[in-house]
Design a protein around this motif. Structure first.
Motif, short mmCIF file in Angstrom:
data_model
loop_
_atom_site.label_atom_id
_atom_site.label_comp_id
_atom_site.label_asym_id
_atom_site.label_seq_id
_atom_site.Cartn_x
_atom_site.Cartn_y
_atom_site.Cartn_z
N ILE B 49 0.83 -1.22 0.00
CA ILE B 49 0.00 0.00 0.00
C ILE B 49 0.85 1.26 0.00
CG2 ILE B 49 -1.98 -1.11 1.09
CD1 ILE B 49 -1.20 0.46 3.66
N GLY B 50 2.17 1.11 0.03
CA GLY B 50 3.01 2.31 -0.06
C GLY B 50 4.47 1.94 -0.08
N ARG B 51 5.23 2.78 -0.74
CA ARG B 51 6.69 2.66 -0.70
C ARG B 51 7.23 4.01 -0.27
NH1 ARG B 51 9.31 -0.95 -5.45
NH2 ARG B 51 11.11 -0.45 -4.16
N LYS B 52 8.32 3.97 0.50
CA LYS B 52 8.79 5.19 1.12
C LYS B 52 10.32 5.19 1.18
CE LYS B 52 7.26 7.60 5.27
NZ LYS B 52 6.66 7.38 6.57
N GLY B 53 10.91 6.36 1.10
CA GLY B 53 12.34 6.50 1.33
C GLY B 53 13.20 6.09 0.16
N ALA B 54 14.49 6.40 0.29
CA ALA B 54 15.44 6.08 -0.77
C ALA B 54 16.69 5.49 -0.15
CB ALA B 54 15.78 7.33 -1.55
N GLY B 55 17.48 4.85 -0.96
CA GLY B 55 18.73 4.27 -0.48
C GLY B 55 18.50 3.17 0.52
#
Lengths: 206, 120
Positions: B49-55
């Motif tokens: 239901i969601g993706r968040k952040g990087a690296g």
């Protein structure tokens, strides 16, 4: 204590093999060159002066003379590190890079903390402020009473009050080195380090 | 410039062989669980239901219905504790975060399947 000059790059997190996530600060440290060597005979104590980042802009004449004597390029940041008896000897022009440290070693990191400006007693000393309810109208963040009346009829010295916070030299002790990247001269230190990203950090051995 | 160095520093801790999956997909996440000395793998299947952040700090949230109760787990994408991620079904969605699924029950909480030309 032998050390190195670096620049704070920023913070991130990494994973250990067990799957723990660790907060780390990435510091680009060195390579530094030994600009001056101080010995017991000449100066009364043992130390080396390191230079970090070549200064391509204006350099004052007295400083230029200092670098000329060492036959080195002018550096932007100079810093002296006192050496202990058992620590290795250095010659002028030697390079000091991140490989003076080992992984898992504990280090002290010094930097200029972030400036917070003029702040109130709540933020500065963790005062609790006034009541938020019970008919309170205007003393939410006030420090409260600052002393008694006729005796001593003055405010005691060192009373915690509002004032400037930050922008001072601070050292965080015993930070663990998680990883060393000799190729890119990076040091990953567990936890946070004082200062803004891009500010100078001095990393000292314990 | 500092971003570049940070990315370089994270490189070693980033998984490269991760499958491509998007919000709305149904995924099977195999999580390593340590019980004393033993280690076993548990599978958590649900809708992303969601993706968040990087690296290294990237996470994704998976929601599933477990005996009538909605369960959400947030997984760190690059954690070594995540054994494997499999895409079971691709979903067609028009949002980056599917938080509206939390308010829906039963059939209304479904995500349409993505129509894709069959790869030959």
């Amino acid at each position: 204590m032998l050390g190195i000059i670096g620049k704070k790059v920023g913070m991130t997190s990494i994973y250990t093999k067990d799957g723990l996530s660790l907060p780390v600060t990435v510091i680009k440290a060195g390579p530094c060159e030994v600009v001056q060597v101080k010995t017991k005979d000449t100066d009364g104590y043992k130390a080396i002066q390191l230079g970090f980042e070549v200064n391509t802009k204006k350099v004052t004449k007295p400083l230029l003379g200092h670098f000329k004597k060492a036959n080195l390029k002018p550096y932007r940041k100079l810093r002296e590190f006192r050496l202990r008896q058992q620590e290795p000897e250095f010659k002028q022009g030697d390079t000091v890079s991140v490989d003076i440290f080992k992984e898992r070693e504990k280090v002290n990191c010094t930097g200029i903390s972030k400036g917070k400006g003029f702040t109130g007693a709540i933020r500065r000393y963790g005062f609790h402020g006034g009541p938020k309810t019970h008919g309170q109208s205007n003393k939410y963040r006030a420090p409260g009473s600052i002393g008694t009346s006729a005796t001593p009829s003055r405010v005691v010295k060192g009373k915690k009050m509002a004032g400037h916070v930050g922008s001072v030299k601070r050292t965080v002790k015993k930070l663990e080195i998680i990883k060393i990247d000799t190729e890119n001269s990076l040091i990953l230190v567990k936890g946070s380090v004082p200062g803004y990203n891009g500010s100078y950090v001095i990393i000292n051995k314990l | 410039m500092s971003d570049k160095i940070l990315r370089e520093a994270q490189k070693e801790f980033i998984k490269e062989n991760l499958p491509e999956f998007n919000v709305g997909d149904t995924v099977k996440v195999s999580v390593k669980i340590k019980e004393g000395e033993k280690e076993r793998v548990q599978v958590f299947q649900g809708i992303v239901i969601g993706r968040k952040g990087a690296g290294t700090q990237a996470t994704f949230t998976v929601r599933k219905m477990s005996s009538g109760v909605g369960v959400e787990r947030i997984f760190p994408l690059h954690s070594p504790n995540i054994d494997k991620i499999e895409v079971a079904r691709e979903g067609h969605v028009r949002r980056a975060k599917l938080y509206y699924l939390r308010d829906r029950i039963g059939k209304a909480a479904k995500v349409r399947q993505k129509k894709r030309p069959v790869k030959q």
